[in-house]
Design a protein around this motif. Sequence first.
Motif, PDB file in Angstrom:
ATOM      1  N   PRO A   1      10.005   8.672   0.411  1.00 52.76           N
ATOM      2  CA  PRO A   1       9.885   8.443  -1.067  1.00 52.76           C
ATOM      3  C   PRO A   1       8.618   8.355  -1.771  1.00 52.76           C
ATOM      4  N   ASP A   2       7.708   8.049  -1.045  1.00 55.03           N
ATOM      5  CA  ASP A   2       6.349   7.652  -1.589  1.00 55.03           C
ATOM      6  C   ASP A   2       5.411   8.877  -1.863  1.00 55.03           C
ATOM      7  N   ILE A   3       5.975  10.120  -1.216  1.00 55.97           N
ATOM      8  CA  ILE A   3       5.109  11.317  -1.424  1.00 55.97           C
ATOM      9  C   ILE A   3       6.172  12.421  -1.960  1.00 55.97           C
ATOM     10  N   PRO A   4       5.483  13.183  -2.935  1.00 51.37           N
ATOM     11  CA  PRO A   4       6.394  14.310  -3.434  1.00 51.37           C
ATOM     12  C   PRO A   4       6.398  15.427  -2.578  1.00 51.37           C
TER      13      PRO A   4
ATOM     14  N   PRO B   1      13.728  11.402   4.000  1.00 55.09           N
ATOM     15  CA  PRO B   1      12.618  11.805   3.314  1.00 55.09           C
ATOM     16  C   PRO B   1      11.797  10.900   2.919  1.00 55.09           C
TER      17      PRO B   1
ATOM     18  N   THR C   1       0.706  -1.133   0.128  1.00 59.96           N
ATOM     19  CA  THR C   1       0.017  -0.029   0.077  1.00 59.96           C
ATOM     20  C   THR C   1       0.926   1.260   0.118  1.00 59.96           C
ATOM     21  N   LEU C   2       0.241   2.204  -0.551  1.00 61.85           N
ATOM     22  CA  LEU C   2       1.048   3.532  -0.675  1.00 61.85           C
ATOM     23  C   LEU C   2       0.083   4.697  -0.099  1.00 61.85           C
ATOM     24  N   PRO C   3       0.814   5.614   0.394  1.00 61.54           N
ATOM     25  CA  PRO C   3      -0.110   6.928   1.013  1.00 61.54           C
ATOM     26  C   PRO C   3      -0.402   7.735  -0.466  1.00 61.54           C
ATOM     27  N   MET C   4      -1.438   8.314  -0.278  1.00 64.24           N
ATOM     28  CA  MET C   4      -1.914   9.525  -1.213  1.00 64.24           C
ATOM     29  C   MET C   4      -2.382  10.580  -0.244  1.00 64.24           C
ATOM     30  N   LEU C   5      -1.285  11.871  -0.297  1.00 61.63           N
ATOM     31  CA  LEU C   5      -1.967  12.847   0.635  1.00 61.63           C
ATOM     32  C   LEU C   5      -3.027  13.435   0.300  1.00 61.63           C
TER      33      LEU C   5
ATOM     34  N   ARG D   1       9.978  10.141   7.169  1.00 62.99           N
ATOM     35  CA  ARG D   1       9.814   8.877   7.921  1.00 62.99           C
ATOM     36  C   ARG D   1      10.349   8.898   9.187  1.00 62.99           C
TER      37      ARG D   1
END
Lengths: 482, 474
Positions: free
Chosen positions: B276-279, B274, B49-53, B80
């Motif tokens: 890496p999954d969120i710009p 930092p 799973t990945l985070p979407m802000l 993180r």
Amino acid sequence: MIAITDMTALELSRALEAREISSTEITRAYLDRIDVKNGEIGAYLTVTYDEALKSASLSDSRRARGEALSAMDGVPVGIKDNICTKGVATTCASLMLKDYVPPYSATVIEKLESSGAVILGKLNMDEFAMGSSTENSALGKTRNPVDTSRVPGGSSGGSAAAVAARMAPYALGSDTGGSVRQPASFCGVVGLKPTYGRVSRYGVVAFASSLDQIGPITRDVRDCAAALQLISGFDGRDSVCSREEPPDFSGCLGLGIEGMKIALPEQFLVEAVAPDVRSSVLHAAEICEKLGARVDVVSMPSLENALPTYFIISSAEASSNLARFDGIGYGSSAPGIDSVDELYRKTRSMYFGPEVKRRIMLGTFVLSSGYYDAYYKKAVRVRTLIMREFNSFFERYDIVMTPTTPDTAWRFGERKSPMAVYLGDVCTVPANIAGIPAISIPCGADAGGLPIGLQLFAKAYNECGLLRAACALEDEFGGSGE
Amino acid sequence: MSRIYEAVIGLEVHIELKTGTKIFCACPTDFGAEPNTQCCPVCAGLPGTLPMLNEKVVEYAVKAGLATNCEIARYARFDRKNYFYPDLPKAYQISQYDMPLCERGHILIATGDGEKRIGITRIHIEEDAAKLVHDDRYGTLIDLNRAGIPLIEVVSEPDMRSAAEAVAYLKKLRSIVLYAGISDAKMNEGSMRCDVNISVRVAGEDKLGTRIEIKNLNSFVSVQRAVEYEFRRQVAALEAGESLIQETRRFEPSTGRTFSMRVKEDADDYRYFPEPDIPPIILDNAAIKRISASIPPLPDERRRTYMEKFGLSAYHSEQLVLERSVSDFFDAAAALTEHRQILASFILSEVLRYMGEGDAISVSPAQIAAIADMLGSSRINGSGAKKLLGALWDTEGDPAELISALDLEQLSDRAALAELAKRTIAQHPNMVRDYKIGKQSALKALMGRAMSISGGKANPEILRELIVLELEGQ
């Protein structure tokens, strides 16, 4: 008549569209082939017989009604076992997830399903995608179909072996530092790592988040373009997935390479590269020139730092990504524990293999206070330099050409030192570091008859140029690596 | 005590943002739902799973920053924070480390010595952890409903010197986020939580003492008591010649004492890096301007309006702005009456008494404005106004009609009141005697009797004047 399992994915697609064959026949042929060969090759960890036949039957009904979801509707596919499939075990070839069945499917799986693909099963790999030979799988041994005394490469070894052994027309792998391209090279098939952001990562069990990318392993470049079409495109569940509309990849093929400018970095023509590999690459360069491309031998000094940069960044991210396997919410859990700290320690000691532990320790170290600046921070800076160097080369060149690996497939157990294995990734990691697309295509064989892979890089989101050049060379080499 | 000590206090406040959905997925954030009914693979940190802000989170956090006079970063990012704990599904918390969204702000609090400025070091965004529930039968259980609820952490400078200042700061911060409309900020429901850092030193010294952190205080009273206890404990230790150790302590409301949780000898290494999954978050001036324009007037601004435009006292103005609902109510009523000082006083003393904490005001601004007018024109007295309020509560009644129906109109007729004064004095010769020998309480007692005889309707000013006149005339 050609055997069903010897046909490429696009040949199957055409036969389906011409009603010469049904998806059920194709699927049965592959399941039979898997039954015959998997004992020897060990490509599959799970074969989803019932689900595959059901999908095939549904596909046939759709086609009969004229409602095929795509040209590839009814064509089977194999999936690397780190890509989540709802209701089907997704183990990452680890004891940690031996019995883990995800409650959701990865975006690429949804995309495949919505185009009618028939999933044959889940393919072996190095545990959590860490390795280059699939020897790090905790759940089984995969052999190279070209020479079963040798490794298939890794970490997507099961995917490459399945395609090479005709146990799947194509397969999906994941590529963090070469894990699609290197096994494709070892098994004599085609492997593509798309641009970082081209394909959604949602549902691929993360190894190194800033490097991971799902890519197809296929019998030839045309299949590769078709497979990429199925899986690429924007996804609202992966923040780094590009909104850029994917072009028609198959439409980029067949245009030749006349007028293309190709760079051949001298850094990958050194003694460390096996003589047969080097001469195959130089031979490919000659073919390019013959076809009307310009090839320059160039120097890309930053490439010499790519490997350490890769191992620092990938291990750092892995140490964080794999921390969630703590024996609590899901996955394996050490028995007979009475404190939470003991649970963490024992679970992770018992169910992670040695290579995974090595990377977690390395990653934890480089992120530790007091070492962060010297390792992680510096690696991030070097990464920027490598990206810049690629960008400046892509202002002058369409393609950068290298061997995929410095050597061909090795024998089981031959490479005991982790360092020796790590060094084999030297040619592939730059694409992950720079986020650019790269493809490996067969370009000959060494003296022992083992396949040699040619690797092409293009600038970000130029899969079209990459596939076009690869296709022109493949046509010249004479097809699908046989 | 031979020396005078002072406390040096800084607060770290976690505030849940009421964005409706979680920070990295679309799950709802309603409070009090059945355990594990508001969660998904992302909240559970399932592999892959990945985070979407949620962009609203950034908007709300920028609002918090602007409302506390912070500088807003044009470029911020997530990091993180890695540690193992059963309430942390991914074994890392997505937070902000060295590039927070807001920095270098301040808010003003009212103290005994006037207004004081408390610095805000930074405000950053992070995700909340799951909630651990301890169950006698099953042991420790995990409720993922809270995992991924968006939080801001507001870190103050160590600018406070007393428990009262710490509480004033916390109340002011709460009031600001309520005004900005970004949080419920309910301490009893955990949507606002407070950690206190406190050290003591001899007053006037520059060097800071050993810092003690008190975790997870969930009411203003707890903050007050914990700081007071901790101040006494630390001073006593120093006076006894003991040295303090840097540690984290827990406040126990039943005993009013703090207890050591863990000693911070070897600082935790969270291995921040930092995410890496969120710009990165990139904000331009136009975006910040747009967010700024959406913030309603804040308490300080309203307070100034009350004092300067309506002539209210500093105390009344401060009290009115503590709760946005009260201030909004006052504003609506103040637009309908000229008697704003009477209105403020009536709302603060009577209307607020009528509603319990957290309840709504069950009368309309127009009804209260009408009462203020009646008070201002002496049509009704304080006691009548109270009765009228009681009759209006939870009804749509018209105050002008009710005043006659309930016979609440103030009695201001001098002749009738003079008669009343005479009668009362005649009936209470002992009170008159007390008055004559100088007991001031006797006048009050006589007033009470007379008011009571009038059924609370007498105009107290006129009545008092006439009673005094009558007494002096005897």
